[in-house]
Write an enzyme that holds these catalytic residues in place. Structure first.
Site, PDB file in Angstrom:
ATOM      1  N   HIS A  40      36.970  49.284  36.515  1.00  0.00           N
ATOM      2  CA  HIS A  40      38.070  48.405  36.922  1.00  0.00           C
ATOM      3  C   HIS A  40      38.977  49.094  37.939  1.00  0.00           C
ATOM      4  CE1 HIS A  40      41.263  45.327  36.027  1.00  0.00           C
ATOM      5  NE2 HIS A  40      41.993  46.305  36.561  1.00  0.00           N
ATOM      6  N   GLU A  41      39.452  50.271  37.596  1.00  0.00           N
ATOM      7  CA  GLU A  41      40.385  50.952  38.488  1.00  0.00           C
ATOM      8  C   GLU A  41      39.743  51.313  39.822  1.00  0.00           C
ATOM      9  OE1 GLU A  41      43.430  50.852  37.977  1.00  0.00           O
ATOM     10  OE2 GLU A  41      43.280  50.183  35.906  1.00  0.00           O
ATOM     11  N   HIS A  96      39.969  48.500  42.241  1.00  0.00           N
ATOM     12  CA  HIS A  96      41.212  48.541  43.025  1.00  0.00           C
ATOM     13  C   HIS A  96      41.064  49.524  44.185  1.00  0.00           C
ATOM     14  CE1 HIS A  96      43.796  46.045  40.597  1.00  0.00           C
ATOM     15  NE2 HIS A  96      43.665  46.786  39.514  1.00  0.00           N
ATOM     16  N   HIS A 133      39.150  48.140  47.064  1.00  0.00           N
ATOM     17  CA  HIS A 133      39.992  47.195  47.796  1.00  0.00           C
ATOM     18  C   HIS A 133      40.862  47.953  48.806  1.00  0.00           C
ATOM     19  CE1 HIS A 133      42.702  43.345  47.328  1.00  0.00           C
ATOM     20  NE2 HIS A 133      42.084  43.400  48.486  1.00  0.00           N
TER      21      HIS A 133
END
Length: 707
Positions: free
Chosen positions: A496-497, A500, A503
């Site tokens: 998940h991290e 980020h 992105h």
């Protein structure tokens, strides 16, 4: 749902500082010798990464003050230039103001989140109102606003490229949202509100960190900790005295409750977490009620019925009604499923000879027993296949290579702020440099709870900067010589991290304020949640899920069990999330005249009113008193965004599944049309252009086992 609370904290605070306060001292009065303060000049390290070998606590305050001074001098020059407003002398000049402040604040915010101390906390408290004043000095500057407005009024005649036009529109909207149209008297009132709120948010974060540390539970009898392995016990040895010390995670439920066999022990730990900031020396009730009241007054001053209406203006949801519409579509199914799960767990308690009614501190312990019976899945069987560095290098990086072509190299020559931090250099498929990645994965008292991503250096073609990005988690650190083994939930958090991070790494913007993750709250979690899907993707899983002793890949039997149990406990998971999300909205739809005298009663009534207290054994994921997302970060009236983006990510993965799954073509298309676009397009359009249709909620309900 991941405890990733703080991905927007730095973005929000930076945007506040990027526009914030002033100092009366001139540059010459506040200038320091750059040889004495390394923060005053750009780092000579690769990618301009912070040089933590020479940065000291004492450097931050003077560097921040000088950054504020330089920012204000730039703002005064823009606002008072006699020349007619142009894009270059107004919007571009605004974008270029505050370079020093941005650089210092990025480093300062990273340390105050991940490795703070008394000195940094004192500076943080002192600077919070100054940053608020600086933001007001920019966005409530009448001369400056009129220059921006004059450009916006004739924007069609300016012959701007698409990204420059978007930048103009963003600045104009930010001025209006911040209160640029208020009377002078109302602006002064707003400044008072903003300054007080900045102080309160800083106080909340400091108090909560103290509460988390003070709330740790010490046991001196080994029998109280029956169920924990010898390795776990060794890692929990109390360094300040005898026995074992159980630190508190930021969430309501605590991970060890799953393993601990003694009910009195579980209850003690749960109640320590539940009451950490309620009735203790670190009580936050007074802080949060004042924050909520001031936010309501601020929104009324700005012409809105409540804070949520004001806060949601630039989000995908737009208005509170759309958020509640989503909630209302989920609550009945979630609570009904949770009630079924509670009945199954109560039956397991009876089967094990328990004569008590299921309580919140029992749920995870007996739910694990139910899971083992239903799916024959034991977490201890799985963890040996999930060693942290292997997960990172052969799982997370591998998936990114297969999708986007990027590769990595370990860098041991880049200084870090803590010995546990790992550093990697990332490269494009053709060998071009992409940026630096820092991974800070282990819990420590100097780190706030949760997991998050942010930047030391932001991508920008304007400054020819490539990103320097860090991920922070809070996993128990193993004893020396022992492997760092993760639960599957922790594996998903790492994926998940890094979503980020991708992105941010793929940002391809001219202007830093539009770059990468500088998007609405209810979109920023989409790329990260989407990246979780690759954790169980067969090709990726078999590459990283290797036994830490033998190197053998995880057996297909265990993979099947993980997948089959994927919808297990989803009633609980969704209900605790909805309870927290609804609490957030209830705190932020109060009217300006509402007086909250008892935070606990307000919370109980909020849960009752939204029918999220019907399963008493399912508490909110965060209680109001330690809800750092909304009272200490940038997620006020925005915690719903995790559910909103969950809908997007399941819908997006459904597209991948029907178009060939994990491959370079699909990855590149997703990168080109979504991950690299930053905030340069309306987010609804960006998603629809890539997906080919509006997002649907059905894939989310199916993934949760609710359909």
């Amino acid at each position: 749902m991941k405890n990733i609370s703080f991905i927007l904290l730095l973005a929000v605070l930076f945007s506040a500082c990027k526009d914030s306060k002033t100092s009366d001292r001139s540059t010459s009065q506040n200038t320091m010798n750059t040889n004495e303060n390394p923060l005053l000049k750009e780092s000579s390290l690769p990618y301009h990464a912070p040089d933590f070998r020479v940065i000291e606590n004492s450097h931050f305050k003077p560097a921040l003050l000088q950054g504020i001074t330089e920012k204000m001098e730039a703002i005064d020059k823009i606002a008072n230039t006699p020349e007619a407003a142009t894009f270059e002398n107004t919007i571009l000049a605004l974008e270029k103001s505050g370079v020093l402040l941005e650089r210092v604040r990025n480093i300062f915010s990273a340390l105050t989140g991940a490795h703070t101390n008394d000195t940094l906390q004192a500076v943080q408290e002192e600077m919070a109102p100054k940053f608020s004043e600086l933001r007001d000095a920019v966005y409530l500057n009448e001369k400056l606003f009129q220059r921006v407005k004059s450009l916006h009024d004739r924007k069609e005649s300016l012959d701007l490229d698409a990204e420059s036009m978007k930048l103009l529109e963003e600045y104009f909207e930010d001025f209006e949202i911040a209160g640029a149209n208020l009377s002078n008297a109302d602006k002064e009132t707003l400044k008072m509100y903003n300054s007080r709120l900045a102080t309160l948010v800083t106080s909340f974060n400091k108090t909560l960190l103290e509460a988390n540390n003070a709330g740790a539970v010490v046991f001196t009898e080994k029998s109280d900790l029956k169920g924990l392995s010898e390795a776990q016990l060794k890692s929990l040895e109390n360094k300040e005295g005898k026995g074992w010390k159980i630190p508190l995670k930021n969430t309501t439920q605590q991970p060890l409750l799953q393993s601990l066999e003694k009910r009195e022990t579980r209850e003690k730990i749960f109640k320590a977490a539940w009451n950490r900031a309620d009735g203790t020396p670190q009580d936050t009730k007074g802080i949060i009620t004042e924050i909520a009241a001031l936010r309501a007054k601020k929104s009324a001053l700005l012409g809105f019925g409540n804070y949520a209406e004001w806060s949601l203006q630039k989000t995908m949801a737009k208005v509170p009604e759309n958020v509640f519409k989503m909630f209302n579509g989920l609550i009945p199914s979630a609570t009904a499923k949770a009630a079924q799960e509670a009945e199954e767990i109560q039956n397991m308690i009876r089967k094990k000879g328990g004569g008590f009614t299921l309580a919140p501190w029992d749920w995870n312990h007996y739910a694990e027993m139910v899971r083992k019976v239903k799916y024959d899945l034991d977490e201890d069987q799985i963890k040996p296949y999930f060693e942290l560095k292997t997960v990172l290098e052969k799982g997370i990086f591998y998936a990114a290579e297969r999708l986007y072509g990027i590769t990595f190299k370990v860098r041991t020559d880049i200084p870090t702020y803590h010995e546990d931090v790992l550093v990697y250099e990332l490269f494009e498929e053709n060998g071009d440099k992409l940026g630096l990645f820092y991974g800070d994965f282990f819990a420590r008292p100097s780190k706030r709870g949760g997991a998050w991503m942010s930047n030391f250096v932001n991508q920008s073609h304007l400054y020819q900067k490539k990103p320097v990005i860090y991920n922070v988690c809070n996993y128990p650190k193993p004893t020396e010589g022992e492997p760092a083994l993760l639960t599957y939930d922790e594996v998903e958090t790492m994926f998940h991290e890094f979503g980020h991070a991708l992105h941010g790494f793929f940002a391809d913007q001219q202007y830093p304020s539009l770059s990468g993750t500088s998007v609405a709250r209810d979109f920023v979690e989409f790329p990260s949640q989407f990246n979780e899907n690759w954790a169980l993707y067969p090709e990726v899983l078999k590459n990283y899920a290797l036994h830490y002793k033998t190197g053998e890949p995880i057996p297909q039997e265990l993979i099947n069990k993980i997948k089959q149990s994927g919808t297990f406990n989803q009633g609980y998971s969704l209900t605790e999330n909805l309870a927290a999300s609804n609490l957030d909205m209830q705190w932020h739809i109060i009217a300006s005249e509402t007086e909250i005298t008892d935070a606990n009663e307000f919370e109980k009534e909020a849960l009752r009113r939204t029918k999220l207290d019907v399963v008493s054994a399912v508490p909110p994921r965060y209680r109001s008193t330690y809800f750092a997302h909304i009272f200490g970060s940038g997620y006020a009236a925005g915690y719903y965004s995790y559910l909103w983006t969950e809908m997007l990510h399941h819908d997006a993965y459904n597209w991948f599944e029907t178009h060939g799954g994990l491959n370079r073509e699909n990855g590149q298309r997703f990168r080109n049309m979504v991950l690299s676009r930053g905030n340069t397009l309306p987010l609804e359009k960006m998603y629809k252009d890539w997906r080919g249709q509006e997002p649907k909620i059905d894939p989310m309900l199916k993934a949760r086992g609710l359909k």
